[in-house]
Scaffold this motif. Structure first.
Motif, PDB file in Angstrom:
ATOM      1  N   SER A  56      -4.480   6.284  -0.712  1.00  0.00           N
ATOM      2  CA  SER A  56      -3.266   5.545  -0.409  1.00  0.00           C
ATOM      3  C   SER A  56      -3.216   4.233   0.119  1.00  0.00           C
ATOM      4  O   SER A  56      -2.539   3.405  -0.191  1.00  0.00           O
ATOM      5  N   TRP A  57      -3.905   3.993   1.004  1.00  0.00           N
ATOM      6  CA  TRP A  57      -4.223   2.800   2.020  1.00  0.00           C
ATOM      7  C   TRP A  57      -4.978   1.589   1.026  1.00  0.00           C
ATOM      8  O   TRP A  57      -4.505   0.572   0.815  1.00  0.00           O
ATOM      9  N   PHE A  58      -5.742   2.235   0.158  1.00  0.00           N
ATOM     10  CA  PHE A  58      -6.620   1.217  -0.805  1.00  0.00           C
ATOM     11  C   PHE A  58      -6.091   1.049  -2.257  1.00  0.00           C
ATOM     12  O   PHE A  58      -6.621   0.259  -3.072  1.00  0.00           O
ATOM     13  N   GLY A  59      -5.503   2.057  -2.677  1.00  0.00           N
ATOM     14  CA  GLY A  59      -5.076   2.392  -4.032  1.00  0.00           C
ATOM     15  C   GLY A  59      -3.710   1.861  -4.170  1.00  0.00           C
ATOM     16  O   GLY A  59      -3.415   1.545  -5.421  1.00  0.00           O
ATOM     17  N   LEU A  60      -2.746   2.193  -3.255  1.00  0.00           N
ATOM     18  CA  LEU A  60      -1.316   2.012  -3.691  1.00  0.00           C
ATOM     19  C   LEU A  60      -0.993   0.435  -3.177  1.00  0.00           C
ATOM     20  O   LEU A  60      -1.173  -0.100  -2.178  1.00  0.00           O
ATOM     21  N   HIS A  61      -0.313  -0.166  -4.187  1.00  0.00           N
ATOM     22  CA  HIS A  61       0.246  -1.487  -4.107  1.00  0.00           C
ATOM     23  C   HIS A  61       1.387  -1.373  -3.344  1.00  0.00           C
ATOM     24  O   HIS A  61       2.306  -0.530  -3.198  1.00  0.00           O
ATOM     25  N   ARG A  62       1.887  -2.573  -2.766  1.00  0.00           N
ATOM     26  CA  ARG A  62       3.243  -2.816  -2.190  1.00  0.00           C
ATOM     27  C   ARG A  62       4.258  -2.298  -3.327  1.00  0.00           C
ATOM     28  O   ARG A  62       4.238  -2.800  -4.531  1.00  0.00           O
ATOM     29  N   ASP A  63       5.292  -1.663  -2.576  1.00  0.00           N
ATOM     30  CA  ASP A  63       6.452  -1.115  -3.664  1.00  0.00           C
ATOM     31  C   ASP A  63       7.499  -1.394  -3.063  1.00  0.00           C
ATOM     32  O   ASP A  63       8.219  -0.677  -2.341  1.00  0.00           O
ATOM     33  N   PRO A  64       8.138  -2.541  -3.358  1.00  0.00           N
ATOM     34  CA  PRO A  64       9.385  -3.224  -2.648  1.00  0.00           C
ATOM     35  C   PRO A  64      10.481  -2.202  -2.935  1.00  0.00           C
ATOM     36  O   PRO A  64      10.579  -1.677  -4.099  1.00  0.00           O
TER      37      PRO A  64
END
Length: 400
Positions: free
Chosen positions: A185-193
Motif C-alpha cells: 500500500s505504501w509503495f504501490g498506491l499512488h495519490r488518489d485525490p
C-alpha cells in the motif's frame, strides 16, 4: 507527428495496484479466518465461548469504529492515505496481540484492537477497487477474483504449514502477510485525490444513506446472509478437526469453496447480462439456507465438496449483488461510508451476534450451530424480496 503518450499498461494501472494490496490482505485473512480460532484454542487454551467473545467484540465495535474511519476516509484529500495508515496499524496491533497478550482478558483487549483495525481495511479496499476498476483497465470481477485466489493460497498453504509446524506458524504467517500489505500500500498506491465538488443530496453522508429505504434493505438483508457464515468462519475448523479431518484437508476444503467463488467472479460479465443484483442476492440467500442446513448434520466424505462449492452462491452471489446496489445507491462522495455501513451491519453487528451465538452453540452441540445460520440466511432472503418491488427497479439499468 503528435507526441502522444503510449497507453498505460494494465499492470501499471490503478486497478492492478489496488488488486496487489487486496491480494496481500486476503492472503493474510485467509489464515486468520481459518486458523486463528484454532490458535486460540491450542496455544491459549480458550473455550468456544471465549473464542466467540474475542472474535465478536471487534465486530460489535465496528458500529462505532467503522463509521468514524469512513467519515475521515471520505474526506481525506488523498483517499489512499487512510488505507496505508490502517495497514501499518494492523501490523503493529497483531504483533502486540501475539507477543504481549496472555490470558483471556489481555487477549480480549489486544485482540479487539488487532481485529478492529484489520477489519477496517476491507471497506477501504472495496471502495478503492470499485473506483479503480471503473476506469475500464480491469473489471471488478477479475480484480476481486485475483484477491480470492490469494485467499485460496492462504487456505491451502496455511493448512500445510500448520500441519507441519503447528498452529504457532499462524503468528509468522499473519505478521508477514500484514507487513506485505503495508509495503504494497505504501509503495504501490499512488495519490488518489478526492473530487473537489459539493456533496450531493443523493449520497451526502450518513444521514442521506440512512434515509434511503432501499439502501437500508440492502445492508440488513445482505448483512444477515453474510453473517450466516459466522459459524463456518469461526468454528468449521474446530468441528472438522473434532471429526478427524486433517489440517491439510481442511485447507483444501476451504480453498475449493473459494476456487468456485473465483470462477463465479470471473464469469460475472456473462452472469450479469442475464440476471440482476437483486436476483443474485436471493440466489445467495437460498444457497446459504440449503448449505448450512445440510452442514448442521456434520456430514463427512464426498458430500462436503458440493457443499463447499455452494460458497460461490452463499457468499459471492450475495456479495456481488450487494456491491452493485451499494455502488448504485451511494454517490462517490459517500462511497466509503456506504461500504462501511454495510460492513458494520454484515461484518460488525450481525456477524458479532452470529459469532457470539456460534461459540455457545459449538460448546453445546458442535455442528448444530449451522442450523442457526440457516435460519439467519432465511430471514435475510425474505427481507431481500422487498428489493423486487417493481417501483424500486430501474428500467433499462445496466450492470458494470
Amino acid at each position: 507527428m503528435s507526441a502522444e503518450s503510449p497507453p498505460q499498461s494494465i499492470l501499471a494501472s490503478p486497478a492492478a495496484r489496488v488488486t496487489m494490496v487486496m491480494s496481500a490482505l486476503f492472503g493474510t485473512t485467509g489464515v486468520i479466518l481459518v486458523f486463528l480460532p484454532r490458535w486460540l484454542e491450542v496455544e491459549r487454551g480458550l473455550s468456544g465461548a471465549e473464542i466467540g467473545i474475542i472474535l465478536s467484540l471487534a465486530q460489535f465495535a465496528r458500529a462505532l469504529t467503522g463509521p468514524l474511519i469512513a467519515y475521515r476516509a471520505d474526506r481525506a484529500a488523498d483517499r489512499a492515505a487512510p488505507l496505508k495508515l490502517i495497514a501499518l496499524a494492523a501490523t503493529i496491533a497483531y504483533a502486540a496481540f501475539f507477543f504481549l497478550a496472555d490470558g483471556f482478558w489481555q487477549l480480549l483487549a489486544f485482540g479487539f484492537v488487532a481485529l478492529s483495525v484489520t477489519q477496517a481495511l476491507t471497506p477501504l479496499i472495496e471502495a478503492a477497487t470499485l473506483r479503480a476498476t471503473a476506469q475500464g483497465k480491469m473489471s471488478y470481477g477479475v480484480a476481486r477474483g485475483i484477491g480470492s485466489v490469494a485467499f485460496i493460497g492462504a487456505n491451502v498453504l496455511g493448512g500445510v504449514v500448520t500441519a507441519h509446524f503447528g498452529v504457532a506458524a499462524v503468528v509468522v504467517w499473519v505478521l508477514c502477510g500484514l507487513s506485505l500489505t503495508t509495503f504494497a500500500s505504501w509503495f504501490g498506491l499512488h495519490r488518489d485525490p478526492r473530487p473537489e465538488r459539493p456533496i450531493t443530496s443523493r449520497g451526502g453522508g450518513v444521514g442521506a444513506l440512512l434515509g434511503n429505504r432501499r439502501f437500508l434493505i440492502v445492508i440488513v438483508a445482505c448483512g444477515l446472509i453474510q453473517a450466516a457464515h459466522g459459524f463456518y468462519y469461526s468454528f468449521s475448523v474446530l468441528v472438522w478437526r473434532a471429526q478427524g479431518i486433517s489440517s491439510e484437508m481442511i485447507g483444501l476444503l476451504w480453498a475449493f469453496g473459494v476456487a468456485l467463488e473465483v470462477a463465479f467472479l470471473w464469469s460475472l460479465p456473462f452472469i450479469e447480462r442475464r440476471t440482476t443484483p437483486e436476483t443474485l442476492i436471493l440466489i445467495g440467500a437460498g444457497a446459504a439456507v440449503a448449505r448450512w442446513f445440510a452442514m448442521g448434520f456434520a456430514p463427512l466424505g464426498g458430500v462436503l465438496w458440493p457443499l463447499q462449492a455452494m460458497h460461490a452462491l452463499s457468499f459471492a452471489a450475495a456479495h456481488v449483488g450487494a456491491m452493485r446496489l451499494l455502488h448504485r445507491e451511494a454517490s462517490e462522495d459517500s462511497a466509503v461510508m456506504a461500504q462501511t455501513l454495510y460492513a458494520v451491519m454484515s461484518g460488525g453487528l450481525l456477524m458479532g451476534a452470529s459469532t457470539l451465538i456460534s461459540g455457545c452453540l459449538y460448546d453445546v452441540g458442535g455442528a448444530i450451530g449451522y442450523w442457526a445460520m440457516a435460519a439467519m440466511a432465511g430471514v435475510g432472503g425474505l427481507l431481500a424480496l422487498l428489493l423486487l418491488q417493481p417501483k424500486m427497479r430501474v428500467p433499462g439499468a445496466t450492470h458494470q
